[in-house]
Scaffold this motif. Structure first.
Motif, PDB file in Angstrom:
ATOM      1  N   PRO A  78       0.839  -1.205   0.000  1.00  0.00           N
ATOM      2  CA  PRO A  78       0.000   0.000   0.000  1.00  0.00           C
ATOM      3  C   PRO A  78       0.876   1.259   0.000  1.00  0.00           C
ATOM      4  O   PRO A  78       1.822   1.356   0.786  1.00  0.00           O
ATOM      5  N   VAL A  79       0.545   2.206  -0.874  1.00  0.00           N
ATOM      6  CA  VAL A  79       1.352   3.425  -1.014  1.00  0.00           C
ATOM      7  C   VAL A  79       0.457   4.660  -0.955  1.00  0.00           C
ATOM      8  O   VAL A  79      -0.558   4.738  -1.654  1.00  0.00           O
ATOM      9  N   ILE A  80       0.862   5.613  -0.122  1.00  0.00           N
ATOM     10  CA  ILE A  80       0.185   6.909  -0.041  1.00  0.00           C
ATOM     11  C   ILE A  80       1.169   7.987  -0.471  1.00  0.00           C
ATOM     12  O   ILE A  80       2.268   8.085   0.086  1.00  0.00           O
ATOM     13  N   ASP A 100      -1.725   4.173  -4.143  1.00  0.00           N
ATOM     14  CA  ASP A 100      -3.110   3.794  -3.867  1.00  0.00           C
ATOM     15  C   ASP A 100      -3.958   5.007  -3.508  1.00  0.00           C
ATOM     16  O   ASP A 100      -5.138   5.066  -3.837  1.00  0.00           O
ATOM     17  N   VAL A 101      -3.336   5.961  -2.806  1.00  0.00           N
ATOM     18  CA  VAL A 101      -4.045   7.172  -2.381  1.00  0.00           C
ATOM     19  C   VAL A 101      -3.130   8.372  -2.588  1.00  0.00           C
ATOM     20  O   VAL A 101      -1.937   8.314  -2.271  1.00  0.00           O
ATOM     21  N   ALA A 114      -7.057   7.365   9.133  1.00  0.00           N
ATOM     22  CA  ALA A 114      -8.170   6.571   8.598  1.00  0.00           C
ATOM     23  C   ALA A 114      -7.769   5.874   7.304  1.00  0.00           C
ATOM     24  O   ALA A 114      -8.102   4.704   7.079  1.00  0.00           O
ATOM     25  N   ILE A 115      -7.039   6.585   6.444  1.00  0.00           N
ATOM     26  CA  ILE A 115      -6.585   6.005   5.177  1.00  0.00           C
ATOM     27  C   ILE A 115      -5.595   4.874   5.434  1.00  0.00           C
ATOM     28  O   ILE A 115      -5.666   3.809   4.815  1.00  0.00           O
ATOM     29  N   LEU A 119      -6.135   1.001   4.260  1.00  0.00           N
ATOM     30  CA  LEU A 119      -5.215   0.325   3.339  1.00  0.00           C
ATOM     31  C   LEU A 119      -4.582  -0.903   3.978  1.00  0.00           C
ATOM     32  O   LEU A 119      -4.401  -1.935   3.316  1.00  0.00           O
ATOM     33  N   LEU A 120      -4.250  -0.823   5.260  1.00  0.00           N
ATOM     34  CA  LEU A 120      -3.645  -1.970   5.935  1.00  0.00           C
ATOM     35  C   LEU A 120      -4.649  -3.105   6.105  1.00  0.00           C
ATOM     36  O   LEU A 120      -4.304  -4.279   5.939  1.00  0.00           O
ATOM     37  N   GLU A 121      -5.893  -2.761   6.427  1.00  0.00           N
ATOM     38  CA  GLU A 121      -6.932  -3.791   6.528  1.00  0.00           C
ATOM     39  C   GLU A 121      -7.109  -4.490   5.185  1.00  0.00           C
ATOM     40  O   GLU A 121      -7.167  -5.722   5.105  1.00  0.00           O
ATOM     41  N   ARG A 122      -7.207  -3.697   4.127  1.00  0.00           N
ATOM     42  CA  ARG A 122      -7.386  -4.264   2.789  1.00  0.00           C
ATOM     43  C   ARG A 122      -6.195  -5.130   2.401  1.00  0.00           C
ATOM     44  O   ARG A 122      -6.354  -6.223   1.847  1.00  0.00           O
ATOM     45  N   SER A 123      -4.996  -4.650   2.722  1.00  0.00           N
ATOM     46  CA  SER A 123      -3.789  -5.396   2.393  1.00  0.00           C
ATOM     47  C   SER A 123      -3.743  -6.737   3.105  1.00  0.00           C
ATOM     48  O   SER A 123      -3.360  -7.760   2.521  1.00  0.00           O
TER      49      SER A 123
END
Length: 213
Positions: A78-80, A100-101, A114-115, A119-123
């Motif tokens: 995941p990348v912000i 990703d964001v 929150a982001i 992202l960590l949950e999704r990952s």
């Protein structure tokens, strides 16, 4: 073991603001002040998420993410992008590079948190499903009777709390996740262990020495 987040930004004030916000949420934070250093630290520590500025010395954020995406271990990282560059062209370039964001500075710390959580949950869910597909969840080697079960870090946490007798809502509160996300983890655990319910899952855990991680 806390999840690791790599923060790459050449502004030390921003670096430590992000670091403080994330550490208050229980995350472990690694800092880099340029893209080249960030790439080196990513290779060394394999973080669970990257937050990066775009305009940095030696290697910009676009180059950093593009190079990471070429490497198998980081294709799903995941990348912000957190940056002062607000133009539509910059945003498009960011998503094309592989973020990703795309979040503009100045930013709201609670929005960033929150982001990160999302992202960590999704990952974790994606990783769990990928391992299930690749390893067929669990396997028994008939030649040496060796049992192998592949669980993600988050699945181990959820399983440990199930063994202690906690409900989905209680687990969600302890892990700062939504009950719906916990339901997905429980469903994955039931599928991986071929269990029909929580009772069978707990019994499976004791029989296969999965009560301590």
């Amino acid at each position: 073991m806390s999840l690791q987040i790599l923060v790459s930004d050449d502004d030390s004030t921003i670096q430590h603001l992000i670091k403080d916000c994330l550490e208050l949420q229980g995350y472990s934070v690694i800092l880099a002040n340029d893209g080249e250093k960030a790439l080196s630290l990513a290779m060394k520590y394999h973080p669970h998420l990257l937050i990066s500025d775009i305009k940095m010395p030696h290697k910009d954020g676009y180059q950093l993410v593009q190079e990471l995406r070429k490497l198998p271990p980081f294709r799903l990282l995941p990348v912000i992008f957190l940056t002062h560059q607000h133009t539509m062209e910059a945003k498009i370039n960011g998503y094309q590079a592989g973020c990703d964001v795309y979040l503009a500075k100045p930013f709201e710390p609670m929005e960033l948190i929150a982001i990160v959580k999302h992202l960590l949950e999704r990952s974790q869910v994606i990783q769990s499903e990928r391992l299930f597909t690749e390893h067929n969840n669990s396997s028994i080697d008939n030649n040496n009777n060796f049992f192998s079960l592949h669980l993600t870090h988050r699945e181990k946490e959820v399983l440990a709390l199930i063994i202690e007798g906690h409900s989905n809502i209680q687990i969600a509160q302890q892990l700062y996740l939504s009950p719906k996300t916990i339901e997905k983890y429980v469903a994955n655990l039931l599928k991986k262990t071929d269990s029909q319910n929580r009772t069978e899952l707990v019994s499976f855990a004791f029989k296969n020495n999965l009560t301590h991680f």
